[in-house]
Design a protein around this motif. Structure first.
Motif, PDB file in Angstrom:
ATOM      1  N   UNK A   1       0.854  -1.190   0.000  1.00 46.81           N
ATOM      2  CA  UNK A   1       0.000   0.000   0.000  1.00 46.81           C
ATOM      3  C   UNK A   1       0.886   1.234   0.000  1.00 46.81           C
ATOM      4  N   UNK A   2       0.752   2.040  -1.020  1.00 42.09           N
ATOM      5  CA  UNK A   2       1.511   3.282  -1.167  1.00 42.09           C
ATOM      6  C   UNK A   2       0.547   4.426  -0.939  1.00 42.09           C
ATOM      7  N   UNK A   3       0.820   5.226   0.081  1.00 40.67           N
ATOM      8  CA  UNK A   3      -0.141   6.252   0.503  1.00 40.67           C
ATOM      9  C   UNK A   3       0.487   7.644   0.429  1.00 40.67           C
ATOM     10  N   UNK A   4       0.059   8.427  -0.559  1.00 40.73           N
ATOM     11  CA  UNK A   4       0.411   9.850  -0.684  1.00 40.73           C
ATOM     12  C   UNK A   4       1.912  10.089  -0.542  1.00 40.73           C
ATOM     13  N   UNK A   5       2.702   9.332  -1.267  1.00 32.64           N
ATOM     14  CA  UNK A   5       4.158   9.398  -1.138  1.00 32.64           C
ATOM     15  C   UNK A   5       4.715  10.563  -1.946  1.00 32.64           C
ATOM     16  N   UNK A   6       5.477  11.383  -1.249  1.00 35.13           N
ATOM     17  CA  UNK A   6       6.204  12.482  -1.877  1.00 35.13           C
ATOM     18  C   UNK A   6       7.691  12.294  -1.619  1.00 35.13           C
ATOM     19  N   UNK A   7       8.485  12.446  -2.689  1.00 34.83           N
ATOM     20  CA  UNK A   7       9.941  12.318  -2.572  1.00 34.83           C
ATOM     21  C   UNK A   7      10.589  13.423  -3.388  1.00 34.83           C
ATOM     22  N   UNK A   8      11.553  14.115  -2.764  1.00 33.77           N
ATOM     23  CA  UNK A   8      12.341  15.123  -3.463  1.00 33.77           C
ATOM     24  C   UNK A   8      13.802  14.688  -3.461  1.00 33.77           C
TER      25      UNK A   8
END
Length: 413
Positions: free
Chosen positions: A3-10
């Protein structure tokens, strides 16, 4: 399983993933597709816990993978990287044994369980025969299998593969994905970034289409790989059709599509109807189609290409409302194409509507006797409309439509 939930990566001050949410069912093979730089590798690295998201979370088998220790996360997720070259020239068996590190203490000795897992992984991937050879002394396809064997020895329920077919010849591409499919059938869950859309559609249960760090679409390949979505994701003109051999979705990139050169209504389903729709699409014609039964090859081709489509339930007769809708589309079309139709008592009234078309092309690949299941009246109706039509083989349909279109234009002028 995932389950991938609202993932943000910079990364480096630039946002690479911007709120991606998705789920991967246990025992499925999911492909990540999208243009280069879309964020596919970053998403895989985040799921494997190699990267920690700025926000959001990833759960693997019910636990936040980033809250697990490195050893515990490696027991959940095994990674097959895109790069097949290693820093040192280990022998093949040593490389596979590296997959057992999550189960050993720092100075722990190899156990019977370790040896058994390594042996089974090497046998499953057909690399046991060159166990003593250097990893640098085997082919790229063989190295890919060694890295897959290492991941299998890790005995994790989830496999993450980053471009597993990149730089491989066609034979090794198919072998690799066939092996992953077999592993999924045995209970593994696999997520792979795949650049070849045809291979992704052929082997994956579902696709996640990622562009500019966002999830554009998720679902079965036939739903995700629509022409409009591919245009949005890849900024390219593509024809989406059905592969006649595998039955899976096939994507063909084209040069800029010609300006629309009139509207063609296509009647007649199956593989012939599907190929006619493809050919007319490539030639730049706007198309409408139907009535076609749900699930028919031509209906699926029309759907993924965004064609205005009339559909009916399989085996149900064509009713009056459908006949009226067909008449409207035939009247609006510059040319109507009757593509090798199978005529039954339930759809024979279609012939009467098609007979009134402004211009008609009949495509024949089989004798009408093989396609007629509605008796002598249907044969007479078909022969009558055939006499007033341009009758061609499948390969000549585009030229015939184009010539009739010029005739219509000249008469209008």
């Amino acid at each position: 399983m995932i389950d991938i939930e609202s993932v943000r990566v910079s990364l480096g001050g630039a946002e690479v993933l911007s709120g991606v949410s998705a789920s991967v069912e246990r025992g499925s093979f999911v492909g990540l597709v999208g243009p280069n730089g879309a964020g596919k590798t970053t998403l895989l690295r985040t799921v494997s816990a190699a990267l920690t998201p700025d926000s959001g979370r990833v759960q693997v088998d019910g636990d936040d993978v980033h809250a697990l220790s490195s050893r515990a996360a490696s027991r959940r997720v095994a990674v097959v990287p895109q790069e097949t070259h290693l820093s040192f020239s280990f022998d093949v068996e040593t490389v596979v044994e590296m997959g057992r590190h999550p189960y050993r203490s720092r100075f722990g000795r190899e156990t019977d369980a370790d040896r058994d897992a390594v042996a089974k992984a090497m046998e499953r991937t057909a690399v046991a025969r060159f166990a003593d050879r250097s990893i640098e002394g085997i082919s790229g396809g063989e190295r890919q299998r060694v890295l897959l064997a290492r991941a299998l020895a890790q005995d994790a329920p989830v496999l993450l593969l980053d471009e597993p077919t990149a730089s491989l010849d066609v034979n090794h591409q198919v072998e690799t994905l066939e092996l992953v499919t077999d592993l999924v059938a045995d209970g593994k869950t696999a997520v792979a970034a795949i650049h070849d859309l045809d291979l992704a559609a052929r082997y994956c249960d579902e696709l996640l289409l990622i562009t500019d760090g966002d999830l554009l679409a998720a679902g079965p390949p036939v739903q995700v790989l629509s022409e409009s979505r591919l245009a949005d994701a890849f900024d390219t003109n593509a024809v989406v059709s059905r592969d006649g051999t595998t039955g899976s979705v096939s994507v063909t990139a084209l040069a800029d599509r010609p300006d629309a050169d009139g509207t063609v209504h296509v009647v007649g389903g199956g593989e012939t109807g599907a190929r006619v729709l493809d050919a007319l699409r490539s030639a730049g014609f706007d198309r409408t189609a139907g009535p076609l039964p749900e699930g028919d090859a031509a209906a699926e081709t029309a759907r993924v290409q965004g064609v205005d489509l009339l559909t009916s339930s399989p085996f149900d007769p064509i009713d009056g409302a459908m006949i009226d809708a067909l008449a409207d589309r035939v009247a609006a079309a510059d040319v109507t194409v009757l593509a090798d139709p199978v005529v039954t008592p339930g759809n024979r009234d279609v012939l009467s509507v098609v007979r009134d078309a402004r211009t008609l092309v009949v495509v024949e690949t089989r004798p009408f006797e093989e396609r007629n299941h509605a008796g002598e009246g249907a044969r007479e109706a078909y022969e009558s409309l055939r006499r007033g039509a341009t009758v061609v083989a499948e390969d000549d349909v585009t030229a015939a439509v184009r010539e009739l279109r010029r005739t219509v234009t000249a008469e209008s002028a």
